[in-house]
Write a protein that holds these residues in place. Structure first.
Motif, PDB file in Angstrom:
ATOM      1  N   TYR A 152       0.978  -1.478   0.136  1.00 17.26           N
ATOM      2  CA  TYR A 152       0.281   0.145   0.365  1.00 17.26           C
ATOM      3  C   TYR A 152       0.521   0.932   0.073  1.00 17.26           C
ATOM      4  O   TYR A 152       0.745   2.013   0.716  1.00 17.26           O
ATOM      5  N   PHE A 195      -5.272  -0.998  -4.695  1.00 18.40           N
ATOM      6  CA  PHE A 195      -6.901  -1.321  -4.300  1.00 18.40           C
ATOM      7  C   PHE A 195      -8.421  -0.990  -4.373  1.00 18.40           C
ATOM      8  O   PHE A 195      -9.582  -1.620  -4.206  1.00 18.40           O
ATOM      9  N   ILE A 249      -9.554  -2.455  -6.807  1.00 18.93           N
ATOM     10  CA  ILE A 249     -10.231  -4.071  -6.637  1.00 18.93           C
ATOM     11  C   ILE A 249     -11.607  -3.885  -6.164  1.00 18.93           C
ATOM     12  O   ILE A 249     -12.240  -4.535  -6.382  1.00 18.93           O
ATOM     13  N   TYR A 270     -14.925  -9.374  -7.227  1.00 12.94           N
ATOM     14  CA  TYR A 270     -14.458  -9.267  -5.854  1.00 12.94           C
ATOM     15  C   TYR A 270     -15.520  -8.573  -4.623  1.00 12.94           C
ATOM     16  O   TYR A 270     -16.286  -7.519  -4.629  1.00 12.94           O
ATOM     17  N   GLY A 297     -14.677  -4.239   6.050  1.00 17.57           N
ATOM     18  CA  GLY A 297     -13.111  -5.184   4.803  1.00 17.57           C
ATOM     19  C   GLY A 297     -12.846  -6.257   4.685  1.00 17.57           C
ATOM     20  O   GLY A 297     -11.821  -6.501   4.405  1.00 17.57           O
ATOM     21  N   SER A 298     -13.232  -6.656   5.906  1.00 17.32           N
ATOM     22  CA  SER A 298     -12.256  -8.020   5.965  1.00 17.32           C
ATOM     23  C   SER A 298     -10.936  -7.645   6.228  1.00 17.32           C
ATOM     24  O   SER A 298     -10.147  -8.173   6.023  1.00 17.32           O
ATOM     25  N   ASN A 299     -10.502  -6.477   6.798  1.00 19.45           N
ATOM     26  CA  ASN A 299      -8.976  -6.619   6.844  1.00 19.45           C
ATOM     27  C   ASN A 299      -7.887  -7.361   7.915  1.00 19.45           C
ATOM     28  O   ASN A 299      -6.616  -7.558   7.365  1.00 19.45           O
ATOM     29  N   ASN A 315      -5.823 -10.543   6.693  1.00 17.12           N
ATOM     30  CA  ASN A 315      -4.751  -9.745   6.198  1.00 17.12           C
ATOM     31  C   ASN A 315      -3.463 -10.297   6.982  1.00 17.12           C
ATOM     32  O   ASN A 315      -2.443 -10.616   6.696  1.00 17.12           O
ATOM     33  N   TYR A 329      -9.647 -13.167  -5.887  1.00 19.41           N
ATOM     34  CA  TYR A 329      -8.364 -12.938  -6.305  1.00 19.41           C
ATOM     35  C   TYR A 329      -7.254 -12.925  -6.902  1.00 19.41           C
ATOM     36  O   TYR A 329      -6.322 -13.060  -7.351  1.00 19.41           O
ATOM     37  N   PHE A 355      -1.653  -5.527  -8.597  1.00 21.06           N
ATOM     38  CA  PHE A 355      -1.688  -5.265  -6.910  1.00 21.06           C
ATOM     39  C   PHE A 355      -0.697  -5.887  -6.359  1.00 21.06           C
ATOM     40  O   PHE A 355       0.614  -5.741  -5.755  1.00 21.06           O
ATOM     41  N   GLU A 394       0.325 -13.199   0.331  1.00 18.71           N
ATOM     42  CA  GLU A 394      -0.141 -12.258   1.461  1.00 18.71           C
ATOM     43  C   GLU A 394      -1.297 -13.098   1.926  1.00 18.71           C
ATOM     44  O   GLU A 394      -1.326 -14.384   0.901  1.00 18.71           O
ATOM     45  N   SER A 438      -5.765 -14.008   2.819  1.00 20.64           N
ATOM     46  CA  SER A 438      -7.110 -13.166   2.715  1.00 20.64           C
ATOM     47  C   SER A 438      -7.506 -14.959   3.570  1.00 20.64           C
ATOM     48  O   SER A 438      -8.399 -15.252   3.121  1.00 20.64           O
TER      49      SER A 438
HETATM   50  C1  AVI Z   1      -7.679  -5.739   2.529  1.00 18.21           C
HETATM   51  N1  AVI Z   1      -7.737  -6.733   2.000  1.00 18.21           N
HETATM   52  C2  AVI Z   1      -8.968  -6.965   3.311  1.00 18.21           C
HETATM   53  C3  AVI Z   1      -8.440  -7.095   1.079  1.00 18.21           C
HETATM   54  C4  AVI Z   1      -8.663  -8.456   1.001  1.00 18.21           C
HETATM   55  O1  AVI Z   1      -9.469  -9.602   0.331  1.00 18.21           O
HETATM   56  O2  AVI Z   1      -7.149  -9.342   1.427  1.00 18.21           O
HETATM   57  C5  AVI Z   1      -6.491  -7.080   0.323  1.00 18.21           C
HETATM   58  C6  AVI Z   1      -7.063  -7.353  -1.327  1.00 18.21           C
HETATM   59  N2  AVI Z   1      -5.358  -8.350  -2.023  1.00 18.21           N
HETATM   60  C7  AVI Z   1      -6.834  -8.932  -3.067  1.00 18.21           C
HETATM   61  N3  AVI Z   1      -7.142  -8.363  -2.766  1.00 18.21           N
HETATM   62  C8  AVI Z   1      -7.609  -7.689  -2.165  1.00 18.21           C
END
Ligand code: AVI
Length: 321
Positions: free
Chosen positions: A34, A42, A45, A51, A161-163, A166, A206, A216, A282, A284
């Motif tokens: 970020y 983002f 996305i 999404y 946003g279900s942060n 991560n 994703y 991203f 990452e 999720s």
């Molecule tokens: C910020 N976060 C909740 C997103 C997620 O869904 O994990 C980040 C993201 N990574 C890929 N697409 C979105």
């Protein structure tokens, strides 16, 4: 073997890049995606049809705003503190409803980026001029610590946003515990958790065909190129997504398409990649009620209510101390 001479990394970013790319298997932290470009990607996305998370949470807030307002309101008024406010698109549904119904509250968005806060504040002035807003710039926990004894009013801490997804479970518990410490009895945490569902739906979210999620993910390598004087050829890496329906963990990787060497000059470091070697970038996490309840209990919180969209793809939970 990686070639490395003594050079002390000077920033947390440099240190973590060095650690992650000299580990086996290699990894990088998604928090570094970020920067300005990563923030923009983002935002894009969040508007992609695949999404689904955005629309689900939008629908939950729209459908349950009256019930939420009843949960939140208090005779003495309340403070609505949002961690990671972003552009506030979803939050505005609530803010509008609360303002139109003359509920006494103050909105306190917290974000690390002053730019994001300035944009949010000026859009609120235009769209919902009656909302009482005070922006707070800083990391979540520094600001939360300051807010622990901010005033005696009820606090609603909101994380959309279900942060939390991560973070691996141990870090998620720490995160919840830090929030819990800033809460008094009667305060509430209102938080979004993306749910386990058809694995294909998750993989598609994703792995969009337009390549925005790929860009991203690869922004990590671009940041290393820009900020640590490195020479990653990002076309020599492939974005790869996996989802394990047993654990509920979606994982993103960058896979090296060929054997290659990368120099990170600021670290005086040469990194070797074998063909098909991975960098894990990452997670999720996807949840069910049992896991959410377990995380909350570990952090000293109890789940008191939840709201879901039509398909229960996504849930927003209320927790109390
Ligand atoms: C910020 N976060 C909740 C997103 C997620 O869904 O994990 C980040 C993201 N990574 C890929 N697409 C979105």
């Amino acid at each position: 073997m990686e070639k490395q001479t003594e050079i002390k990394p000077t920033s947390e970013f440099a240190l973590e890049v060095q650690e992650g790319l000299t580990a086996f298997p290699k990894y990088l932290s998604s928090k570094y995606i970020y920067d300005k470009k990563g923030d923009k990607l983002f935002q894009t996305i969040m508007n992609l049809p695949e999404y689904y998370l955005t629309n689900c949470e939008f629908n939950i807030l729209e459908k349950h705003k009256a019930a939420l307002s009843d949960y939140f309101k208090d005779k003495k008024g309340f403070d609505l503190i949002e961690l990671g406010a972003g552009d506030g698109k979803k939050t505005k549904i609530l803010l509008k409803y609360l303002t139109e119904n003359n509920i006494d509250f103050k909105y306190l968005p917290i974000d690390i980026s002053q730019n994001i806060l300035d944009d949010l504040e000026s859009s609120l002035t235009k769209e919902i001029p009656k909302v009482n807003v005070e922006t707070l710039q800083g990391t979540y926990f520094n600001v939360l610590k300051d807010l622990a004894n901010y005033n005696s009013r009820k606090k609603i801490i909101m994380v959309l946003g279900s942060n939390i997804g991560n973070l691996p479970h141990d870090k998620a518990i720490d995160f919840l515990m830090n929030i819990q410490k800033a809460m008094n009895p009667g305060d509430m945490l209102f938080m979004g958790f993306d749910q386990k569902k058809n694995p294909q739906t998750i993989l598609d979210a994703y792995n969009d065909p337009t390549g925005i999620t790929e860009a991203f993910n690869k922004n990590l390598l671009e940041r290393i190129n820009n900020e640590l004087d490195a020479n990653f050829d990002i076309d020599k890496f492939k974005h790869w997504e996996t989802y394990n329906p047993e654990t509920g963990t979606a994982k993103s990787f960058l896979v090296s398409l060929e054997e290659q060497k990368v120099n990170i000059n600021a670290l005086n470091l040469e990194i070797n990649f074998k063909q098909w070697e991975t960098i894990h970038t990452e997670i999720s996490q996807k949840y069910d009620d049992d896991v959410v309840e377990w995380l909350a209990n570990q952090a000293g919180l109890k789940m008191t209510e939840f709201f879901c969209d039509e398909d229960c793809f996504y849930k927003n939970y209320i927790f109390e101390k």
